[in-house]
Design a protein around this motif. Sequence first.
Motif, PDB file in Angstrom:
ATOM      1  N   ARG A   5       0.805  -1.224   0.000  1.00 29.45           N
ATOM      2  CA  ARG A   5       0.000   0.000   0.000  1.00 29.45           C
ATOM      3  C   ARG A   5       0.837   1.272   0.000  1.00 29.45           C
ATOM      4  NH1 ARG A   5      -1.167  -3.628   3.270  1.00 29.45           N
ATOM      5  NH2 ARG A   5      -0.471  -2.553   5.153  1.00 29.45           N
ATOM      6  N   ILE A   6       1.958   1.268   0.714  1.00 27.84           N
ATOM      7  CA  ILE A   6       2.816   2.448   0.708  1.00 27.84           C
ATOM      8  C   ILE A   6       3.373   2.673  -0.696  1.00 27.84           C
ATOM      9  CG2 ILE A   6       4.996   3.391   1.565  1.00 27.84           C
ATOM     10  CD1 ILE A   6       4.376   2.191   4.266  1.00 27.84           C
ATOM     11  N   GLN A   7       3.760   1.595  -1.368  1.00 27.91           N
ATOM     12  CA  GLN A   7       4.227   1.699  -2.755  1.00 27.91           C
ATOM     13  C   GLN A   7       3.137   2.272  -3.646  1.00 27.91           C
ATOM     14  OE1 GLN A   7       5.536  -2.040  -4.453  1.00 27.91           O
ATOM     15  NE2 GLN A   7       5.533  -1.230  -6.535  1.00 27.91           N
ATOM     16  N   MET A   8       1.894   1.843  -3.434  1.00 27.92           N
ATOM     17  CA  MET A   8       0.778   2.365  -4.220  1.00 27.92           C
ATOM     18  C   MET A   8       0.623   3.867  -4.001  1.00 27.92           C
ATOM     19  SD  MET A   8      -3.287   1.332  -4.132  1.00 27.92           S
ATOM     20  CE  MET A   8      -3.313   0.189  -5.511  1.00 27.92           C
ATOM     21  N   GLY A   9       0.726   4.305  -2.741  1.00 27.86           N
ATOM     22  CA  GLY A   9       0.606   5.726  -2.438  1.00 27.86           C
ATOM     23  C   GLY A   9       1.683   6.538  -3.130  1.00 27.86           C
ATOM     24  N   ARG A  10       2.898   6.059  -3.077  1.00 28.26           N
ATOM     25  CA  ARG A  10       4.015   6.774  -3.725  1.00 28.26           C
ATOM     26  C   ARG A  10       3.816   6.841  -5.233  1.00 28.26           C
ATOM     27  NH1 ARG A  10       8.677   3.607  -0.265  1.00 28.26           N
ATOM     28  NH2 ARG A  10       8.681   4.982   1.565  1.00 28.26           N
ATOM     29  N   ALA A  11       3.431   5.710  -5.821  1.00 31.64           N
ATOM     30  CA  ALA A  11       3.240   5.667  -7.273  1.00 31.64           C
ATOM     31  C   ALA A  11       2.126   6.612  -7.715  1.00 31.64           C
ATOM     32  CB  ALA A  11       2.933   4.239  -7.722  1.00 31.64           C
ATOM     33  N   SER A  12       1.104   6.758  -6.888  1.00 31.56           N
ATOM     34  CA  SER A  12      -0.009   7.635  -7.261  1.00 31.56           C
ATOM     35  C   SER A  12       0.428   9.101  -7.299  1.00 31.56           C
ATOM     36  CB  SER A  12      -1.180   7.448  -6.296  1.00 31.56           C
ATOM     37  OG  SER A  12      -0.873   7.907  -4.994  1.00 31.56           O
ATOM     38  N   VAL A  13       1.313   9.491  -6.386  1.00 31.18           N
ATOM     39  CA  VAL A  13       1.826  10.867  -6.394  1.00 31.18           C
ATOM     40  C   VAL A  13       2.671  11.094  -7.641  1.00 31.18           C
ATOM     41  CG1 VAL A  13       3.313  12.537  -5.219  1.00 31.18           C
ATOM     42  CG2 VAL A  13       1.752  11.099  -3.893  1.00 31.18           C
ATOM     43  N   ASP A  14       3.522  10.134  -7.972  1.00 35.79           N
ATOM     44  CA  ASP A  14       4.344  10.265  -9.179  1.00 35.79           C
ATOM     45  C   ASP A  14       3.465  10.427 -10.415  1.00 35.79           C
ATOM     46  OD1 ASP A  14       6.672   9.998  -7.716  1.00 35.79           O
ATOM     47  OD2 ASP A  14       6.867   7.846  -8.092  1.00 35.79           O
ATOM     48  N   ALA A  15       2.418   9.622 -10.505  1.00 33.04           N
ATOM     49  CA  ALA A  15       1.526   9.696 -11.668  1.00 33.04           C
ATOM     50  C   ALA A  15       0.798  11.032 -11.714  1.00 33.04           C
ATOM     51  CB  ALA A  15       0.523   8.541 -11.621  1.00 33.04           C
ATOM     52  N   LEU A  16       0.351  11.516 -10.568  1.00 34.98           N
ATOM     53  CA  LEU A  16      -0.374  12.786 -10.537  1.00 34.98           C
ATOM     54  C   LEU A  16       0.543  13.939 -10.917  1.00 34.98           C
ATOM     55  CD1 LEU A  16      -3.017  14.268  -9.903  1.00 34.98           C
ATOM     56  CD2 LEU A  16      -2.240  14.483  -7.540  1.00 34.98           C
ATOM     57  N   LEU A  17       1.748  13.960 -10.369  1.00 39.30           N
ATOM     58  CA  LEU A  17       2.669  15.059 -10.671  1.00 39.30           C
ATOM     59  C   LEU A  17       3.155  15.001 -12.115  1.00 39.30           C
ATOM     60  CD1 LEU A  17       4.736  15.440  -7.386  1.00 39.30           C
ATOM     61  CD2 LEU A  17       2.688  16.663  -8.131  1.00 39.30           C
ATOM     62  N   ASP A  18       3.210  13.811 -12.697  1.00 36.09           N
ATOM     63  CA  ASP A  18       3.517  13.725 -14.126  1.00 36.09           C
ATOM     64  C   ASP A  18       2.506  14.530 -14.931  1.00 36.09           C
ATOM     65  OD1 ASP A  18       5.742  12.147 -13.843  1.00 36.09           O
ATOM     66  OD2 ASP A  18       4.727  10.257 -14.304  1.00 36.09           O
ATOM     67  N   THR A  19       1.247  14.468 -14.513  1.00 34.94           N
ATOM     68  CA  THR A  19       0.180  15.208 -15.188  1.00 34.94           C
ATOM     69  C   THR A  19       0.243  16.697 -14.849  1.00 34.94           C
ATOM     70  OG1 THR A  19      -1.273  13.272 -15.174  1.00 34.94           O
ATOM     71  CG2 THR A  19      -2.322  15.424 -15.465  1.00 34.94           C
ATOM     72  N   VAL A  20       0.341  16.994 -13.566  1.00 35.23           N
ATOM     73  CA  VAL A  20       0.327  18.388 -13.102  1.00 35.23           C
ATOM     74  C   VAL A  20       1.497  19.178 -13.678  1.00 35.23           C
ATOM     75  CG1 VAL A  20       0.598  19.864 -11.070  1.00 35.23           C
ATOM     76  CG2 VAL A  20      -0.944  17.888 -10.986  1.00 35.23           C
ATOM     77  N   LEU A  21       2.689  18.572 -13.687  1.00 32.93           N
ATOM     78  CA  LEU A  21       3.901  19.264 -14.121  1.00 32.93           C
ATOM     79  C   LEU A  21       4.193  19.053 -15.607  1.00 32.93           C
ATOM     80  CD1 LEU A  21       6.199  18.439 -11.057  1.00 32.93           C
ATOM     81  CD2 LEU A  21       4.838  20.508 -11.457  1.00 32.93           C
ATOM     82  N   GLY A  22       3.342  18.296 -16.290  1.00 34.01           N
ATOM     83  CA  GLY A  22       3.554  18.075 -17.715  1.00 34.01           C
ATOM     84  C   GLY A  22       4.772  17.238 -18.012  1.00 34.01           C
ATOM     85  N   ARG A  23       5.134  16.327 -17.076  1.00 37.31           N
ATOM     86  CA  ARG A  23       6.336  15.524 -17.271  1.00 37.31           C
ATOM     87  C   ARG A  23       6.111  14.366 -18.223  1.00 37.31           C
ATOM     88  NH1 ARG A  23       8.022  15.032 -10.958  1.00 37.31           N
ATOM     89  NH2 ARG A  23       6.369  13.420 -11.095  1.00 37.31           N
ATOM     90  N   SER A  24       4.851  14.059 -18.505  1.00 41.43           N
ATOM     91  CA  SER A  24       4.550  12.941 -19.401  1.00 41.43           C
ATOM     92  C   SER A  24       3.402  13.313 -20.327  1.00 41.43           C
ATOM     93  CB  SER A  24       4.168  11.705 -18.582  1.00 41.43           C
ATOM     94  OG  SER A  24       3.723  10.660 -19.430  1.00 41.43           O
ATOM     95  N   THR A  25       3.555  12.935 -21.586  1.00 43.90           N
ATOM     96  CA  THR A  25       2.499  13.174 -22.570  1.00 43.90           C
ATOM     97  C   THR A  25       1.857  11.861 -22.999  1.00 43.90           C
ATOM     98  OG1 THR A  25       4.151  13.094 -24.361  1.00 43.90           O
ATOM     99  CG2 THR A  25       3.618  15.267 -23.438  1.00 43.90           C
ATOM    100  N   ALA A  26       2.195  10.776 -22.303  1.00 50.51           N
ATOM    101  CA  ALA A  26       1.634   9.469 -22.641  1.00 50.51           C
ATOM    102  C   ALA A  26       0.141   9.440 -22.322  1.00 50.51           C
ATOM    103  CB  ALA A  26       2.351   8.377 -21.843  1.00 50.51           C
ATOM    104  N   PRO A  27      -0.621   8.649 -23.063  1.00 51.93           N
ATOM    105  CA  PRO A  27      -2.071   8.540 -22.793  1.00 51.93           C
ATOM    106  C   PRO A  27      -2.308   7.885 -21.429  1.00 51.93           C
ATOM    107  CG  PRO A  27      -1.374   6.874 -24.379  1.00 51.93           C
ATOM    108  CD  PRO A  27      -0.210   7.791 -24.193  1.00 51.93           C
ATOM    109  N   PRO A  28      -3.505   8.063 -20.867  1.00 54.57           N
ATOM    110  CA  PRO A  28      -3.818   7.451 -19.568  1.00 54.57           C
ATOM    111  C   PRO A  28      -3.581   5.941 -19.584  1.00 54.57           C
ATOM    112  CG  PRO A  28      -5.526   9.006 -20.194  1.00 54.57           C
ATOM    113  CD  PRO A  28      -4.629   8.853 -21.388  1.00 54.57           C
TER     114      PRO A  28
END
Length: 336
Positions: free
Chosen positions: A286-309
């Motif tokens: 679960r802790i890994q899931m929490g960390r991964a979710s922040v990375d995914a969200l910030l990829d979107t917020v900061l424009g770090r990734s243009t890959a589709p959902p």
Amino acid sequence: MSVTIRDVARVAGVSISTVSRALANPEQVAEATRHQVQETARTMGYRPNRNARALITGRTGSIGLVVPDLENPFFGSICKGVQARARAAGYAVFIADTDEDATLEDEVVRSLGKQVDGVILCSPRGSDENVAKAAEDGALIVINRTLADISSITFDNSGGARSVMRHLVALGHRRIAYAAGPLNSWSNRERALALREYTAETAGIELVEIGNFPPVFAGGVQAADLAIASGATAIVAFNDLVAAGLVDRLRHRGLSVPGDISVAGFDNVPMSALVWPNLTTVDSPRIQMGRASVDALLDTVLGRSTAPPSNLEIPVELVVRQSTGVVRRAWRIHDE
């Protein structure tokens, strides 16, 4: 006296604008310079002024986390992972509990979304349509559920359910009960489907679905009498809280776990190793899931990734403890 951005720039030997970019938009700065600035800021104890940063970048420096039940230790561990990764990225986290209420969940997500840069929605209870509408209003990541056109993080529920069944079958169990979770739980639907598929593929195995129960200790207490009446020699519980309730009620009915009936759960929350007998369970990181979710969200917020959902599925692992054992048939009250 507080450390300013000018102080950090002077010690790091870079311009004030470089410090600002390294902290607010790190992807715009060369890796060596970024590390130098971030380490200098950390060593000096620099804390950015969030209001000033919001005016400059148009971002709040905050993200939202919405969970259905903070009293459930499953979600507490996810919160821990989210906060740790967000803090490392310089973000604050606002946490909201919807009390397993789909209507409240929709209201909270829309309200919180106006105050933060993005929202992590954990185990949503609302309809696909409502979640999709919420995603139209701002950056949104869903965890513990998949939806079309929205990035998500999930566990391998199917693999976990199958590993539990293989374990119980290897112990000689042939009639196995499932104490399901909430009807509107995506994880419950995935686990139930995997249990049914495994049963259909394996000769001589019978799955008895005894009903849907609240994902708490009391839900397991409710399920126990039905499990006994079903004649099952083993019970798979929706989560560890339900499993603990099952064990408690079975004990009060004069049955031994695992001597008379085996019990297994999901999640491997801390209490699963504290109750007696210790629970056999599927470990969900679960802790890994929490960390991964922040990375995914910030990829979107900061424009770090243009890959589709997309969906990231995290592997799970069966942890065998004392609550499961070799089948013993003498006590059974079910007429076959």
